[in-house]
Every structure is written in structure tokens, then in C-alpha cells.
Design a protein around this motif. Sequence first.
Motif, PDB file in Angstrom:
ATOM      1  N   ILE A 134      -0.826   6.980   3.055  1.00 44.10           N
ATOM      2  CA  ILE A 134       0.066   7.319   4.158  1.00 44.10           C
ATOM      3  C   ILE A 134       1.479   6.809   3.874  1.00 44.10           C
ATOM      4  CG2 ILE A 134       0.560   6.889   6.595  1.00 44.10           C
ATOM      5  CD1 ILE A 134      -2.518   6.919   7.021  1.00 44.10           C
ATOM      6  N   VAL A 135       1.594   5.572   3.408  1.00 43.45           N
ATOM      7  CA  VAL A 135       2.907   5.005   3.093  1.00 43.45           C
ATOM      8  C   VAL A 135       3.574   5.814   1.992  1.00 43.45           C
ATOM      9  CG1 VAL A 135       4.065   2.990   2.087  1.00 43.45           C
ATOM     10  CG2 VAL A 135       2.360   2.679   3.885  1.00 43.45           C
ATOM     11  N   THR A 136       2.830   6.179   0.975  1.00 43.42           N
ATOM     12  CA  THR A 136       3.386   6.948  -0.137  1.00 43.42           C
ATOM     13  C   THR A 136       3.856   8.323   0.324  1.00 43.42           C
ATOM     14  OG1 THR A 136       1.923   5.782  -1.653  1.00 43.42           O
ATOM     15  CG2 THR A 136       2.916   7.811  -2.466  1.00 43.42           C
ATOM     16  N   LEU A 137       3.070   8.998   1.166  1.00 42.41           N
ATOM     17  CA  LEU A 137       3.465  10.315   1.655  1.00 42.41           C
ATOM     18  C   LEU A 137       4.722  10.236   2.529  1.00 42.41           C
ATOM     19  CD1 LEU A 137      -0.032  11.827   2.503  1.00 42.41           C
ATOM     20  CD2 LEU A 137       1.504  12.521   0.662  1.00 42.41           C
ATOM     21  N   ILE A 138       4.775   9.261   3.421  1.00 40.99           N
ATOM     22  CA  ILE A 138       5.949   9.108   4.284  1.00 40.99           C
ATOM     23  C   ILE A 138       7.187   8.790   3.448  1.00 40.99           C
ATOM     24  CG2 ILE A 138       6.997   7.653   6.062  1.00 40.99           C
ATOM     25  CD1 ILE A 138       4.204   7.502   7.355  1.00 40.99           C
ATOM     26  N   LEU A 139       7.028   7.891   2.497  1.00 36.97           N
ATOM     27  CA  LEU A 139       8.159   7.518   1.646  1.00 36.97           C
ATOM     28  C   LEU A 139       8.651   8.713   0.829  1.00 36.97           C
ATOM     29  CD1 LEU A 139       9.858   5.064   0.952  1.00 36.97           C
ATOM     30  CD2 LEU A 139       8.295   4.590  -0.906  1.00 36.97           C
ATOM     31  N   ILE A 159       6.931   1.755  -5.641  1.00 33.05           N
ATOM     32  CA  ILE A 159       5.788   2.144  -4.814  1.00 33.05           C
ATOM     33  C   ILE A 159       5.041   3.323  -5.432  1.00 33.05           C
ATOM     34  CG2 ILE A 159       5.131   3.117  -2.575  1.00 33.05           C
ATOM     35  CD1 ILE A 159       7.301   1.302  -1.360  1.00 33.05           C
ATOM     36  N   ILE A 160       5.761   4.317  -5.926  1.00 29.78           N
ATOM     37  CA  ILE A 160       5.110   5.471  -6.557  1.00 29.78           C
ATOM     38  C   ILE A 160       4.369   5.031  -7.827  1.00 29.78           C
ATOM     39  CG2 ILE A 160       5.559   7.660  -7.750  1.00 29.78           C
ATOM     40  CD1 ILE A 160       5.651   7.856  -4.704  1.00 29.78           C
ATOM     41  N   SER A 161       4.971   4.153  -8.602  1.00 25.78           N
ATOM     42  CA  SER A 161       4.306   3.649  -9.808  1.00 25.78           C
ATOM     43  C   SER A 161       3.031   2.902  -9.450  1.00 25.78           C
ATOM     44  CB  SER A 161       5.232   2.723 -10.584  1.00 25.78           C
ATOM     45  OG  SER A 161       6.372   3.398 -10.998  1.00 25.78           O
ATOM     46  N   PHE A 162       3.089   2.091  -8.417  1.00 30.41           N
ATOM     47  CA  PHE A 162       1.908   1.357  -7.966  1.00 30.41           C
ATOM     48  C   PHE A 162       0.821   2.324  -7.513  1.00 30.41           C
ATOM     49  CE2 PHE A 162      -0.511  -0.360  -4.372  1.00 30.41           C
ATOM     50  CZ  PHE A 162      -1.173  -1.397  -5.006  1.00 30.41           C
ATOM     51  N   TYR A 163       1.195   3.309  -6.709  1.00 24.94           N
ATOM     52  CA  TYR A 163       0.218   4.262  -6.174  1.00 24.94           C
ATOM     53  C   TYR A 163      -0.498   5.009  -7.288  1.00 24.94           C
ATOM     54  CZ  TYR A 163      -1.774   8.178  -3.642  1.00 24.94           C
ATOM     55  OH  TYR A 163      -2.646   9.105  -3.141  1.00 24.94           O
ATOM     56  N   PHE A 164       0.263   5.602  -8.205  1.00 20.58           N
ATOM     57  CA  PHE A 164      -0.366   6.372  -9.271  1.00 20.58           C
ATOM     58  C   PHE A 164      -1.040   5.468 -10.295  1.00 20.58           C
ATOM     59  CE2 PHE A 164       2.419   9.723  -7.632  1.00 20.58           C
ATOM     60  CZ  PHE A 164       1.460  10.704  -7.451  1.00 20.58           C
ATOM     61  N   GLY A 165      -0.554   4.254 -10.473  1.00 18.62           N
ATOM     62  CA  GLY A 165      -1.207   3.307 -11.371  1.00 18.62           C
ATOM     63  C   GLY A 165      -2.579   2.896 -10.864  1.00 18.62           C
ATOM     64  N   THR A 166      -2.689   2.647  -9.564  1.00 19.53           N
ATOM     65  CA  THR A 166      -3.993   2.275  -9.006  1.00 19.53           C
ATOM     66  C   THR A 166      -4.937   3.459  -8.996  1.00 19.53           C
ATOM     67  OG1 THR A 166      -3.195   2.623  -6.753  1.00 19.53           O
ATOM     68  CG2 THR A 166      -3.139   0.372  -7.595  1.00 19.53           C
TER      69      THR A 166
END
Length: 73
Positions: free
Chosen positions: A23-28, A52-59
Motif C-alpha cells: 500500500i505504501v509503495t503504491l501510494i508513493l 523505498i522502491i528498491s526495498f520493495y522489489f528487493g524483498t
Amino acid sequence: MERGSQMNPFINRMLKLLTVKSIVTLILTLVFACLALQGSIDQDFMTIYAVIISFYFGTQSQEVKSAGEGGQK
């Protein structure tokens, strides 16, 4: 019965999108798109967005990799 079995993977994918991280990634990303259209993205926002995008796709990548290794054992 077959329709229900076809809907389950779709519903499961949609439910996975309801995590806080997603949700945070989509809003951002929506905020980034709006700022890009206005032409007013500052360096601080760009840095935060990239982290944040790097963290999201990294996880996500790590989860897929872990699931693949678990299936091979």
C-alpha cells in the motif's frame, strides 16, 4: 465449481497487495507520478522514493528466491 477455482489465484494475488508495504509503495508511486506530471520532483523525494522502491522489489525478489530454494530441497 471451476469458476471458484479460477478466482482463488486472483483473489489471493489481490489480498497480497493489501500488505502495508504494498500500500505504501503504491501510494508513493501515485504521488511520484503526480509530481512528475507537475514537474516538481525535488531531490529529497527522489532519494526517498528510490530507497523505498528498491526495498520493495528487493524483498519481493528475496521472497521468490527463498520460495524457489525451498521447493528444491
